[in-house]
Motif scaffolding. Structure first.
Motif, mmCIF file in Angstrom:
data_model
loop_
_atom_site.group_PDB
_atom_site.id
_atom_site.type_symbol
_atom_site.label_atom_id
_atom_site.label_comp_id
_atom_site.label_asym_id
_atom_site.label_seq_id
_atom_site.Cartn_x
_atom_site.Cartn_y
_atom_site.Cartn_z
ATOM 1 N N CYS A 175 26.314 -37.105 -0.750
ATOM 2 C CA CYS A 175 25.121 -37.071 -1.601
ATOM 3 C C CYS A 175 24.936 -35.810 -2.435
ATOM 4 O O CYS A 175 24.183 -35.840 -3.419
ATOM 5 C CB CYS A 175 23.868 -37.259 -0.741
ATOM 6 N N LEU A 176 25.564 -34.705 -2.081
ATOM 7 C CA LEU A 176 25.324 -33.463 -2.798
ATOM 8 C C LEU A 176 26.405 -33.194 -3.842
ATOM 9 O O LEU A 176 27.581 -33.540 -3.644
ATOM 10 C CB LEU A 176 25.261 -32.278 -1.824
ATOM 11 N N PRO A 177 26.049 -32.554 -4.948
ATOM 12 C CA PRO A 177 27.027 -32.226 -5.988
ATOM 13 C C PRO A 177 28.111 -31.276 -5.461
ATOM 14 O O PRO A 177 27.862 -30.454 -4.571
ATOM 15 C CB PRO A 177 26.180 -31.548 -7.069
ATOM 16 N N ALA A 178 29.283 -31.379 -6.049
ATOM 17 C CA ALA A 178 30.425 -30.573 -5.598
ATOM 18 C C ALA A 178 30.125 -29.086 -5.682
ATOM 19 O O ALA A 178 30.564 -28.308 -4.825
ATOM 20 C CB ALA A 178 31.659 -30.923 -6.420
ATOM 21 N N GLN A 179 29.377 -28.664 -6.701
ATOM 22 C CA GLN A 179 29.109 -27.235 -6.851
ATOM 23 C C GLN A 179 28.240 -26.705 -5.717
ATOM 24 O O GLN A 179 28.298 -25.521 -5.377
ATOM 25 C CB GLN A 179 28.467 -26.926 -8.214
ATOM 26 N N ILE A 236 26.328 -36.630 5.258
ATOM 27 C CA ILE A 236 25.323 -36.861 4.208
ATOM 28 C C ILE A 236 25.569 -35.927 3.021
ATOM 29 O O ILE A 236 25.511 -36.352 1.862
ATOM 30 C CB ILE A 236 23.911 -36.663 4.762
ATOM 31 N N ALA A 237 25.852 -34.671 3.309
ATOM 32 C CA ALA A 237 26.087 -33.707 2.234
ATOM 33 C C ALA A 237 27.297 -34.103 1.399
ATOM 34 O O ALA A 237 27.262 -34.077 0.153
ATOM 35 C CB ALA A 237 26.285 -32.315 2.823
ATOM 36 N N ASP A 238 28.372 -34.498 2.077
ATOM 37 C CA ASP A 238 29.594 -34.867 1.363
ATOM 38 C C ASP A 238 29.379 -36.075 0.469
ATOM 39 O O ASP A 238 29.942 -36.177 -0.624
ATOM 40 C CB ASP A 238 30.706 -35.151 2.375
ATOM 41 N N MET A 267 25.855 -31.507 13.209
ATOM 42 C CA MET A 267 26.752 -31.006 12.172
ATOM 43 C C MET A 267 27.522 -32.144 11.507
ATOM 44 O O MET A 267 27.733 -32.143 10.281
ATOM 45 C CB MET A 267 27.721 -29.986 12.762
ATOM 46 N N ARG A 268 27.939 -33.142 12.278
ATOM 47 C CA ARG A 268 28.642 -34.288 11.697
ATOM 48 C C ARG A 268 27.723 -35.073 10.768
ATOM 49 O O ARG A 268 28.124 -35.496 9.685
ATOM 50 C CB ARG A 268 29.184 -35.202 12.793
ATOM 51 N N VAL A 269 26.473 -35.256 11.194
ATOM 52 C CA VAL A 269 25.512 -35.986 10.359
ATOM 53 C C VAL A 269 25.246 -35.233 9.061
ATOM 54 O O VAL A 269 25.294 -35.809 7.966
ATOM 55 C CB VAL A 269 24.206 -36.217 11.145
ATOM 56 N N LEU A 270 24.964 -33.935 9.181
ATOM 57 C CA LEU A 270 24.690 -33.136 7.983
ATOM 58 C C LEU A 270 25.896 -33.110 7.051
ATOM 59 O O LEU A 270 25.755 -33.235 5.828
ATOM 60 C CB LEU A 270 24.311 -31.710 8.382
ATOM 61 N N TRP A 312 17.496 -31.664 2.735
ATOM 62 C CA TRP A 312 16.807 -31.135 1.555
ATOM 63 C C TRP A 312 16.776 -29.609 1.566
ATOM 64 O O TRP A 312 16.918 -28.975 0.509
ATOM 65 C CB TRP A 312 15.393 -31.708 1.480
ATOM 66 N N ILE A 313 16.607 -29.027 2.741
ATOM 67 C CA ILE A 313 16.658 -27.561 2.833
ATOM 68 C C ILE A 313 18.028 -27.066 2.401
ATOM 69 O O ILE A 313 18.146 -26.126 1.593
ATOM 70 C CB ILE A 313 16.352 -27.097 4.269
ATOM 71 N N ILE A 314 19.068 -27.702 2.916
ATOM 72 C CA ILE A 314 20.436 -27.303 2.559
ATOM 73 C C ILE A 314 20.673 -27.471 1.065
ATOM 74 O O ILE A 314 21.275 -26.606 0.413
ATOM 75 C CB ILE A 314 21.443 -28.132 3.380
#
Length: 266
Positions: free
Chosen positions: A109-113, A105-107, A99-102, A72-74
């Motif tokens: 769940c987070l928008p491409a932008q 999850i980011a890849d 780093m692998r976990v983050l 969520w911070i990221i």
């Protein structure tokens, strides 16, 4: 320099937030762990800490109660960068597993932008045992605690005034890490429960310690002060008094048992 305790509880607490905290000095801050969800945003708001003033964060390991709040911070930092509201870097320091976990999850769940901000100005520094870095006028040395359950890092941080802070990660102090922790001014360490409650909370099954055991480690290491956290939440109303009393049976230095959102001058 002060430590702002954003949370003081173990993984499954419901009456307080998971253990994480921020160093803050002159309006700038740096986060250590982030708890298990977006409750970290509420805790930061209650503590009066702005993400815009945060330099980055150090994540000890990839357990849910330490790393999921970091997502969520990221997300929030990447969003502010995407909108042009932040241009200065934000740096995440952690071991390769984190780093692998983050990244995973980011890849997913987070928008491409938001992902486009990764690398620069949203930086990720993978730490190895003994790596050093500087943040908030502190010299940090990260070390592998040699956990048997999860790749995990602690740290030794030296302030500009010479004060030394040692963190054991979220396990008891391991003898292999004595060179980093012996004689520190502040030892930050977990203490899962009182000795009398061991049969209720089973700290050893989770690679944790009782208050007396944590205090005895601080005594053995010759630390001037010990700060105890990562506790159960069934005894919050009496935790400070009871934990301090038990710690005193094994430790001669100053004892701190903070509550959520408490600030401690270091």
């Amino acid at each position: 320099m002060r430590i702002v305790m954003l949370g003081t509880g173990h993984a499954t607490v419901t009456k307080c937030y998971n253990t994480c905290y921020a160093y803050e000095e002159d309006g700038r801050s740096f986060l250590v762990d982030a708890g298990g969800g977006n409750g970290i945003l509420s805790q930061l708001e209650k503590a009066g800490l702005e993400l815009a003033d945060m330099e980055g964060m150090f994540i000890t390991h990839a357990h849910t109660d330490h790393v999921l709040g970091a997502v969520w911070i990221i997300r929030m930092v990447a969003a502010s960068m995407h909108r042009g509201q932040r241009s200065r870097p934000f740096t995440v320091y952690a071991n390769e597993k984190v780093m692998r976990v983050l990244g995973t999850i980011a890849d997913m769940c987070l928008p491409a932008q938001y992902l486009k901000q990764f690398g620069e100005p949203l930086r990720f520094v993978t730490l190895q045992h003994g790596d050093e870095f500087d943040v908030l006028n502190m010299r940090w040395t990260a070390f592998d605690i040699e956990s048997e359950k999860e790749p995990q890092m602690g740290y030794r941080a030296v302030l500009a005034n010479g004060t030394v802070i040692g963190c054991t990660g979220d396990e008891p102090a391991h003898a292999v890490n004595d060179p980093y922790l012996t004689g520190v001014d502040w030892l930050l360490t977990e203490a899962f429960c009182l000795s009398e409650d061991e049969e209720t909370f089973h700290p050893h099954a989770k690679n944790h310690s009782t208050v007396k055991e944590a205090a005895a480690s601080a005594q053995r290491l010759g630390c001037k002060r010990v700060l105890l956290y990562h506790t159960e939440d069934a005894t919050l109303s009496t935790r400070r008094q009871a934990y301090t009393a038990e710690a005193r049976t094994a430790y001669d230095g100053e004892i701190f048992v903070p509550d959520d959102l408490e600030t401690i001058e270091v």
